[in-house]
Design an enzyme around this catalytic site. Sequence first.
Site, PDB file in Angstrom:
ATOM      1  N   ASP A   1     -25.536  -0.957  -2.519  1.00  0.00           N
ATOM      2  CA  ASP A   1     -26.921  -0.508  -2.629  1.00  0.00           C
ATOM      3  C   ASP A   1     -27.074   0.942  -2.192  1.00  0.00           C
ATOM      4  O   ASP A   1     -27.850   1.697  -2.784  1.00  0.00           O
ATOM      5  CB  ASP A   1     -27.843  -1.412  -1.809  1.00  0.00           C
ATOM      6  CG  ASP A   1     -28.048  -2.787  -2.428  1.00  0.00           C
ATOM      7  OD1 ASP A   1     -27.645  -2.992  -3.597  1.00  0.00           O
ATOM      8  OD2 ASP A   1     -28.604  -3.660  -1.733  1.00  0.00           O
TER       9      ASP A   1
ATOM     10  N   ARG B   1      -9.715 -10.669  -4.539  1.00  0.00           N
ATOM     11  CA  ARG B   1      -9.675  -9.204  -4.639  1.00  0.00           C
ATOM     12  C   ARG B   1     -10.098  -8.708  -6.025  1.00  0.00           C
ATOM     13  O   ARG B   1     -10.293  -7.521  -6.226  1.00  0.00           O
ATOM     14  CB  ARG B   1      -8.287  -8.681  -4.300  1.00  0.00           C
ATOM     15  CG  ARG B   1      -7.899  -8.942  -2.864  1.00  0.00           C
ATOM     16  CD  ARG B   1      -6.626  -8.220  -2.492  1.00  0.00           C
ATOM     17  NE  ARG B   1      -6.103  -8.695  -1.238  1.00  0.00           N
ATOM     18  CZ  ARG B   1      -6.492  -8.258  -0.040  1.00  0.00           C
ATOM     19  NH1 ARG B   1      -7.412  -7.325   0.058  1.00  0.00           N
ATOM     20  NH2 ARG B   1      -5.949  -8.755   1.054  1.00  0.00           N
TER      21      ARG B   1
ATOM     22  N   ASN C   1     -12.787   4.615  -1.637  1.00  0.00           N
ATOM     23  CA  ASN C   1     -11.962   3.424  -1.551  1.00  0.00           C
ATOM     24  C   ASN C   1     -12.655   2.514  -0.542  1.00  0.00           C
ATOM     25  O   ASN C   1     -12.510   2.697   0.660  1.00  0.00           O
ATOM     26  CB  ASN C   1     -10.543   3.759  -1.085  1.00  0.00           C
ATOM     27  CG  ASN C   1      -9.645   2.536  -1.062  1.00  0.00           C
ATOM     28  OD1 ASN C   1     -10.115   1.408  -1.016  1.00  0.00           O
ATOM     29  ND2 ASN C   1      -8.342   2.771  -1.084  1.00  0.00           N
TER      30      ASN C   1
ATOM     31  N   TYR D   1       0.797  -1.228   0.000  1.00  0.00           N
ATOM     32  CA  TYR D   1       0.000   0.000   0.000  1.00  0.00           C
ATOM     33  C   TYR D   1       0.829   1.278   0.000  1.00  0.00           C
ATOM     34  O   TYR D   1       0.271   2.367  -0.115  1.00  0.00           O
ATOM     35  CB  TYR D   1      -0.947   0.005   1.209  1.00  0.00           C
ATOM     36  CG  TYR D   1      -1.903  -1.159   1.189  1.00  0.00           C
ATOM     37  CD1 TYR D   1      -2.928  -1.223   0.251  1.00  0.00           C
ATOM     38  CD2 TYR D   1      -1.773  -2.210   2.083  1.00  0.00           C
ATOM     39  CE1 TYR D   1      -3.802  -2.294   0.217  1.00  0.00           C
ATOM     40  CE2 TYR D   1      -2.642  -3.286   2.059  1.00  0.00           C
ATOM     41  CZ  TYR D   1      -3.647  -3.324   1.123  1.00  0.00           C
ATOM     42  OH  TYR D   1      -4.516  -4.387   1.083  1.00  0.00           O
TER      43      TYR D   1
ATOM     44  N   HIS E   1     -15.213  -6.370  -1.854  1.00  0.00           N
ATOM     45  CA  HIS E   1     -15.480  -7.754  -2.224  1.00  0.00           C
ATOM     46  C   HIS E   1     -16.617  -8.383  -1.432  1.00  0.00           C
ATOM     47  O   HIS E   1     -16.954  -9.542  -1.661  1.00  0.00           O
ATOM     48  CB  HIS E   1     -14.210  -8.593  -2.015  1.00  0.00           C
ATOM     49  CG  HIS E   1     -12.956  -7.825  -2.226  1.00  0.00           C
ATOM     50  ND1 HIS E   1     -12.568  -7.361  -3.474  1.00  0.00           N
ATOM     51  CD2 HIS E   1     -12.023  -7.375  -1.355  1.00  0.00           C
ATOM     52  CE1 HIS E   1     -11.437  -6.682  -3.343  1.00  0.00           C
ATOM     53  NE2 HIS E   1     -11.087  -6.676  -2.072  1.00  0.00           N
TER      54      HIS E   1
ATOM     55  N   HIS F   1      -8.495   2.077  -5.619  1.00  0.00           N
ATOM     56  CA  HIS F   1      -7.717   1.073  -4.889  1.00  0.00           C
ATOM     57  C   HIS F   1      -6.251   1.441  -5.008  1.00  0.00           C
ATOM     58  O   HIS F   1      -5.764   1.686  -6.118  1.00  0.00           O
ATOM     59  CB  HIS F   1      -7.962  -0.331  -5.438  1.00  0.00           C
ATOM     60  CG  HIS F   1      -9.387  -0.753  -5.297  1.00  0.00           C
ATOM     61  ND1 HIS F   1      -9.925  -1.118  -4.086  1.00  0.00           N
ATOM     62  CD2 HIS F   1     -10.390  -0.808  -6.200  1.00  0.00           C
ATOM     63  CE1 HIS F   1     -11.207  -1.401  -4.255  1.00  0.00           C
ATOM     64  NE2 HIS F   1     -11.514  -1.204  -5.525  1.00  0.00           N
ATOM     65  N   LEU F   2      -5.564   1.500  -3.889  1.00  0.00           N
ATOM     66  CA  LEU F   2      -4.150   1.854  -3.892  1.00  0.00           C
ATOM     67  C   LEU F   2      -3.315   0.803  -4.612  1.00  0.00           C
ATOM     68  O   LEU F   2      -2.425   1.128  -5.392  1.00  0.00           O
ATOM     69  CB  LEU F   2      -3.649   2.023  -2.455  1.00  0.00           C
ATOM     70  CG  LEU F   2      -4.276   3.191  -1.689  1.00  0.00           C
ATOM     71  CD1 LEU F   2      -4.059   3.032  -0.204  1.00  0.00           C
ATOM     72  CD2 LEU F   2      -3.706   4.496  -2.189  1.00  0.00           C
ATOM     73  N   SER F   3      -3.595  -0.458  -4.334  1.00  0.00           N
ATOM     74  CA  SER F   3      -2.847  -1.543  -4.965  1.00  0.00           C
ATOM     75  C   SER F   3      -3.569  -2.004  -6.229  1.00  0.00           C
ATOM     76  O   SER F   3      -4.753  -1.723  -6.425  1.00  0.00           O
ATOM     77  CB  SER F   3      -2.697  -2.718  -3.995  1.00  0.00           C
ATOM     78  OG  SER F   3      -3.956  -3.307  -3.734  1.00  0.00           O
TER      79      SER F   3
END
Length: 144
Positions: free
Chosen positions: A89, A113, A76, A24, A82, A102-104
């Site tokens: 919703d 993921r 994020n 990260y 997931h 998403h950082l990664s």
Amino acid sequence: MAANILVIHGPNLNLLGRREPAVYGQTTLEDINRNLTVKAQAAPVALSIFQSNAEHELIDRVQGAMSDGTDFIIINPAALTHTSIALRDALAATSLPFVEIHLSNVYARESFRRTSYFSDIAVGVISGLGAAGYELALQFALTR
């Protein structure tokens, strides 16, 4: 241009800079928030930032965006990406445009993921660009 932008950070992002820095990065959440705030002030736009480790608090904040003047959401969802149909919703109910961050690079990690409950309703997804992904999302929001 979006005049009121909401940034939402999901679970464990408060540990950025300390949690798995090889995945990260070294940048802290405070660094990300400070940088976004400076860029928003220069734009100028109103920027609200919220982080929680609790799914229900994230849902409450998203629902609040329906009536607080928010024009655009940068989110994020972290591990909730997931798992959280409820957060999905809530985002769908707002009808507000949002970018998923998403950082990664989630596609270069574990197979679980690679599933997102948000990507198909987001206007865009930024994955794997580290903290710069937030800046790119803000830049995009400023053009909407």
